[in-house]
Write a protein that holds these residues in place. Structure first.
Motif, PDB file in Angstrom:
ATOM      1  N   ARG A 164      50.155  77.024   2.663  1.00 24.54           N
ATOM      2  CA  ARG A 164      48.897  77.775   2.745  1.00 24.54           C
ATOM      3  C   ARG A 164      48.551  78.414   1.400  1.00 24.54           C
ATOM      4  O   ARG A 164      47.392  78.387   0.965  1.00 24.54           O
ATOM      5  N   TYR A 209      45.261  77.603  -0.989  1.00 23.88           N
ATOM      6  CA  TYR A 209      44.350  78.655  -1.457  1.00 23.88           C
ATOM      7  C   TYR A 209      44.180  78.586  -2.974  1.00 23.88           C
ATOM      8  O   TYR A 209      43.064  78.704  -3.492  1.00 23.88           O
ATOM      9  N   ALA A 229      44.741  81.251   7.553  1.00 24.08           N
ATOM     10  CA  ALA A 229      43.899  80.067   7.665  1.00 24.08           C
ATOM     11  C   ALA A 229      42.425  80.411   7.413  1.00 24.08           C
ATOM     12  O   ALA A 229      41.687  79.616   6.832  1.00 24.08           O
ATOM     13  N   ARG A 230      42.008  81.587   7.849  1.00 19.68           N
ATOM     14  CA  ARG A 230      40.608  81.979   7.650  1.00 19.68           C
ATOM     15  C   ARG A 230      40.294  82.111   6.166  1.00 19.68           C
ATOM     16  O   ARG A 230      39.227  81.673   5.700  1.00 19.68           O
ATOM     17  N   GLU A 231      41.196  82.709   5.410  1.00 17.81           N
ATOM     18  CA  GLU A 231      40.966  82.880   3.977  1.00 17.81           C
ATOM     19  C   GLU A 231      40.984  81.541   3.248  1.00 17.81           C
ATOM     20  O   GLU A 231      40.213  81.321   2.314  1.00 17.81           O
ATOM     21  N   ALA A 257      40.070  78.717   4.609  1.00 16.58           N
ATOM     22  CA  ALA A 257      38.808  78.065   4.970  1.00 16.58           C
ATOM     23  C   ALA A 257      37.652  78.625   4.139  1.00 16.58           C
ATOM     24  O   ALA A 257      36.774  77.866   3.693  1.00 16.58           O
ATOM     25  N   GLN A 258      37.642  79.936   3.908  1.00 17.18           N
ATOM     26  CA  GLN A 258      36.587  80.524   3.093  1.00 17.18           C
ATOM     27  C   GLN A 258      36.645  80.017   1.650  1.00 17.18           C
ATOM     28  O   GLN A 258      35.617  79.650   1.070  1.00 17.18           O
ATOM     29  N   GLN A 272      36.131  87.077  -3.579  1.00 17.94           N
ATOM     30  CA  GLN A 272      36.902  86.936  -2.349  1.00 17.94           C
ATOM     31  C   GLN A 272      38.320  87.465  -2.536  1.00 17.94           C
ATOM     32  O   GLN A 272      38.850  88.181  -1.680  1.00 17.94           O
ATOM     33  N   ARG A 320      40.464  90.535  -0.740  1.00 13.78           N
ATOM     34  CA  ARG A 320      41.813  90.384  -0.192  1.00 13.78           C
ATOM     35  C   ARG A 320      42.747  91.454  -0.746  1.00 13.78           C
ATOM     36  O   ARG A 320      43.572  92.022  -0.016  1.00 13.78           O
TER      37      ARG A 320
END
Length: 453
Positions: free
Chosen positions: A89, A93, A161-163, A165-166, A215, A219
């Motif tokens: 992951r 990213y 996973a959301r981050e 995807a963004q 972004q 975070r």
């Protein structure tokens, strides 16, 4: 006539080099890498694979353009994952950011190349090669300087996973919009002149990189808020433990006081055997439960007394040499937090040592010049994992554990001090340095007090 027909597109080899360099930038920013014996082959293999993929993709028909792009991204992901020893992951990213950075640097270079060297398809002259080295070197070095402060490892370990995807959505939108003019000019969002096409591509890539940076900033802010809340929870938990222990110790001491009077009654027993049996039982209870550590600081006394009792239950030998008066300037909550967390971790680690006679914990609290030094040493079994310059928690659930050392470091910095850790030869050492406040009158050296064992 499209922009691709007016001016030559970026050479595929330069695109591959830009993508490879961008991956290395983020690996360096994060501070994670495989051992050199594995890192160098992985990086060279990644560069060769990116060049091969880009060359092949350049020969594919336009409908398969997305396939070539996806293949290059897959190679970048594999390079970041393997060379950095990263969770998948985290690697995904970083790959999204590396893709946009590579596009920006490559686009900016080629825009300037076509301006200063019109009609040239490949950089071949010394001036053209120099421009490549200058812009690629300066661009990626600047990116590393900006990004290395925004990627502490502990903020990547829990990327979700959301981050991902963004970040992927921003990267894909940026890549698509920046290259839209090369697919066709008959849309409201594409340029029609060569310089205009290159300018749009560079500008869109820059905007995409800024969006990804924003972004990551969000975070970092969210992670900082969560860390403060977690540290505050640790502080409160240790303080509550202190208050509960204090009440328990006071109750036990009252009981011991009563027992001392009962001893006299027992000694008056006519039956010698029964008298001595009762007497031995009472005295044994007092010796076993009445050990109270005295250091010159009541808060520290309670903490150490509680932790000694805990260490006895776990078969750990805890020895203390401490001048508690040195901590008079530290608040109750902070003493509980620092010493409570340090000894909890030490006793837990020492209790896991297979050999019973090696389950040792040592605490020293003393003055060293104008500093107060707290040293906690404990035996441990196995090895300690170091992540981004800090020892990682050994528990499986890292979202709920691993805050002890962070809480200690946070408290030390609050008083202008520092915390360091070291592990070698089966001993883990925690050192805390706190500046001593200037006394109101003439300074006096702190007297050494030795706690009971």
């Amino acid at each position: 006539m499209t922009g691709a027909e007016t001016l030559p597109d970026i050479p595929r080899v330069l695109t591959a080099v830009a993508e490879w360099s961008a991956c290395l930038v983020y690996l360096a920013a994060v501070g994670r890498r495989a051992p050199w014996v594995r890192l160098v082959p992985a990086c060279l293999t990644g560069l060769a694979a990116l060049v091969a993929v880009q060359v092949v993709a350049g020969r594919l028909p336009l409908p398969l353009w997305a396939v070539g792009m996806a293949s290059a991204v897959a190679v970048m992901l594999a390079l970041t994952w393997r060379a950095g020893r990263l969770p998948l992951r985290a690697a995904a990213y970083l790959t999204a950011r590396a893709l946009v950075l590579a596009e920006l640097v490559a686009s900016l270079h080629w825009q300037l190349h076509c301006f200063f060297f019109p009609g040239s398809v490949l950089p071949t002259t010394p001036g053209q090669v120099g421009l490549v080295v200058l812009l690629y070197g300066a661009g990626f070095t600047l990116a590393w300087a900006l990004e290395r402060r925004t990627f502490p490892w502990d903020t990547l370990a829990d990327v979700g996973a959301r981050e991902i995807a963004q970040a992927a959505a921003i990267a894909l939108a940026t890549f698509f919009m920046s290259n839209l003019s090369f697919l066709g000019t008959s849309t409201p969002f594409t340029g029609r002149l060569g310089p205009e096409v290159f300018y749009i591509r560079t500008l869109v890539d820059l905007c995409g990189l800024v969006a990804l940076h924003a972004q990551q900033g969000q975070r970092l802010e969210a992670h900082a808020r969560a860390e403060v809340q977690a540290v505050d929870g640790v502080l409160r938990a240790q303080h509550e433990q202190y208050l509960q222990s204090k009440r328990s110790i006071e109750a036990v001491q009252r009981t011991y006081h009563d027992l001392k009077h009962q001893i006299a009654v027992v000694r008056a027993e006519d039956d010698p055997a029964r008298r001595h049996a009762h007497l031995d039982e009472i005295e044994h209870a007092i010796r076993e439960h009445g050990t109270y550590v005295r250091t010159g600081n009541q808060v520290l006394d309670v903490v150490l007394t509680t932790k000694k009792a805990m260490s006895v239950e776990r078969g750990v030998e805890l020895t203390c040499v401490a001048d508690g008066s040195l901590l008079d300037f530290v608040s109750v909550v902070d003493i509980c937090s620092v010493l409570g967390n340090a000894l909890d971790n030490a006793v837990e680690a020492a209790g896991a040592v297979p050999a019973e006679d090696e389950r040792l914990v040592r605490l020293a609290l003393f003055a060293q010049g104008d500093l107060v030094m707290v040293v906690v040493e404990n035996r441990y079994h196995g090895h300690r994992l170091v992540e981004h310059g800090r020892f990682a928690t050994t528990k499986a659930d890292r979202t709920r554990h691993g805050w002890g050392l962070k809480s200690i470091g946070h408290t030390a910095r609050k008083y202008g001090g520092s915390m360091t850790t070291h592990a070698a030869d089966g001993w883990f050492t925690l050192r805390i340095l706190l500046p001593r406040p200037a006394p109101a009158g003439a300074g006096r050296p702190g007297a050494s007090a030795t706690a009971t064992r």
